[in-house]
Motif scaffolding. Sequence first.
Motif, PDB file in Angstrom:
ATOM      1  N   LYS A  80       0.791  -1.170  -0.002  1.00  0.00           N
ATOM      2  CA  LYS A  80       0.049   0.044  -0.143  1.00  0.00           C
ATOM      3  C   LYS A  80       0.943   1.243  -0.129  1.00  0.00           C
ATOM      4  O   LYS A  80       1.923   1.262   0.625  1.00  0.00           O
ATOM      5  N   LEU A  81       0.452   2.072  -0.739  1.00  0.00           N
ATOM      6  CA  LEU A  81       1.353   3.472  -0.718  1.00  0.00           C
ATOM      7  C   LEU A  81       1.348   4.336   0.398  1.00  0.00           C
ATOM      8  O   LEU A  81       0.202   4.310   1.269  1.00  0.00           O
ATOM      9  N   THR A  82       2.454   4.820   0.798  1.00  0.00           N
ATOM     10  CA  THR A  82       2.514   5.743   2.065  1.00  0.00           C
ATOM     11  C   THR A  82       1.958   7.062   1.638  1.00  0.00           C
ATOM     12  O   THR A  82       1.904   7.403   0.315  1.00  0.00           O
ATOM     13  N   PRO A  83       1.476   7.913   2.499  1.00  0.00           N
ATOM     14  CA  PRO A  83       1.091   9.398   1.985  1.00  0.00           C
ATOM     15  C   PRO A  83       2.363  10.068   1.283  1.00  0.00           C
ATOM     16  O   PRO A  83       2.094  10.858   0.443  1.00  0.00           O
ATOM     17  N   ASP A  84       3.480  10.014   1.749  1.00  0.00           N
ATOM     18  CA  ASP A  84       4.572  10.402   0.984  1.00  0.00           C
ATOM     19  C   ASP A  84       4.712  10.173  -0.232  1.00  0.00           C
ATOM     20  O   ASP A  84       5.040  10.806  -1.516  1.00  0.00           O
ATOM     21  N   GLN A  85       4.560   8.690  -0.618  1.00  0.00           N
ATOM     22  CA  GLN A  85       4.735   8.109  -2.090  1.00  0.00           C
ATOM     23  C   GLN A  85       3.418   8.807  -2.820  1.00  0.00           C
ATOM     24  O   GLN A  85       3.710   9.093  -4.100  1.00  0.00           O
ATOM     25  N   ALA A  86       2.345   8.685  -2.157  1.00  0.00           N
ATOM     26  CA  ALA A  86       1.187   9.099  -2.995  1.00  0.00           C
ATOM     27  C   ALA A  86       1.472  10.627  -3.529  1.00  0.00           C
ATOM     28  O   ALA A  86       1.165  11.106  -4.498  1.00  0.00           O
ATOM     29  N   LEU A  87       1.957  11.527  -2.549  1.00  0.00           N
ATOM     30  CA  LEU A  87       2.115  12.599  -2.829  1.00  0.00           C
ATOM     31  C   LEU A  87       3.292  12.913  -3.847  1.00  0.00           C
ATOM     32  O   LEU A  87       3.068  13.772  -4.867  1.00  0.00           O
ATOM     33  N   ALA A  88       4.265  12.333  -3.952  1.00  0.00           N
ATOM     34  CA  ALA A  88       5.164  12.234  -4.967  1.00  0.00           C
ATOM     35  C   ALA A  88       4.758  11.616  -6.241  1.00  0.00           C
ATOM     36  O   ALA A  88       5.110  12.458  -7.254  1.00  0.00           O
ATOM     37  N   ILE A  89       4.080  10.885  -6.009  1.00  0.00           N
ATOM     38  CA  ILE A  89       3.382  10.369  -7.487  1.00  0.00           C
ATOM     39  C   ILE A  89       2.425  11.328  -8.152  1.00  0.00           C
ATOM     40  O   ILE A  89       2.458  11.710  -9.164  1.00  0.00           O
ATOM     41  N   ASP A  90       1.525  12.044  -7.164  1.00  0.00           N
ATOM     42  CA  ASP A  90       0.659  13.215  -7.728  1.00  0.00           C
ATOM     43  C   ASP A  90       1.543  14.282  -8.293  1.00  0.00           C
ATOM     44  O   ASP A  90       1.220  15.041  -9.434  1.00  0.00           O
ATOM     45  N   GLU A  91       2.812  14.591  -7.669  1.00  0.00           N
ATOM     46  CA  GLU A  91       3.445  15.830  -8.134  1.00  0.00           C
ATOM     47  C   GLU A  91       4.179  15.587  -9.223  1.00  0.00           C
ATOM     48  O   GLU A  91       4.261  16.295 -10.247  1.00  0.00           O
ATOM     49  N   CYS A  92       4.594  14.502  -9.558  1.00  0.00           N
ATOM     50  CA  CYS A  92       5.174  13.779 -10.648  1.00  0.00           C
ATOM     51  C   CYS A  92       4.075  13.691 -11.921  1.00  0.00           C
ATOM     52  O   CYS A  92       4.473  14.273 -13.224  1.00  0.00           O
ATOM     53  N   GLN A  93       3.072  13.321 -11.415  1.00  0.00           N
ATOM     54  CA  GLN A  93       1.845  13.382 -12.685  1.00  0.00           C
ATOM     55  C   GLN A  93       1.605  14.756 -12.922  1.00  0.00           C
ATOM     56  O   GLN A  93       1.324  15.093 -14.230  1.00  0.00           O
TER      57      GLN A  93
END
Length: 141
Positions: free
Chosen positions: A92-105
């Motif tokens: 499961k994604l961590t909040p930091d990973q989800a944030l990094a993915i959103d910023e990269c997207q």
Amino acid sequence: KLKASLATRLLYRYRTPGSGEDGSVRGKGPKLSNLYNTEQWRKRCERGRKSIRSLVMSVMEVYMERMQQSRPSYPAISDESMQVFEELFPYKLTPDQALAIDECQADLSLDTPMDRLVIGDVGFGKTEVAMRVIFRAVQAG
């Protein structure tokens, strides 16, 4: 008072490249400032400031050139294809990973080259972040 040979050995980290382990210097060694000659120190500080200013200007020029470049933005992919791809990951994604993915997207949606570095300790999911972002690029063709 330290002997010169001992002082040289203790100050190993301040040697110039190419200095020998025994303290011998192949080429020009670093100059030490005299504590009583403040003018020499002031000149060195000024040379350092000029050097730093020059470095900053060259880095700014590189970034200005990058910002002037353009590329087509990557189209958004469907939520269902992304969800199918994300289900393949065991964690499961961590909040930091989800944030990094959103910023990269978000970066991929722009028409300028992406300039982002994802950093983290070993085993903290940088590859999972990268794979999700790469999936969008692959889907775009």
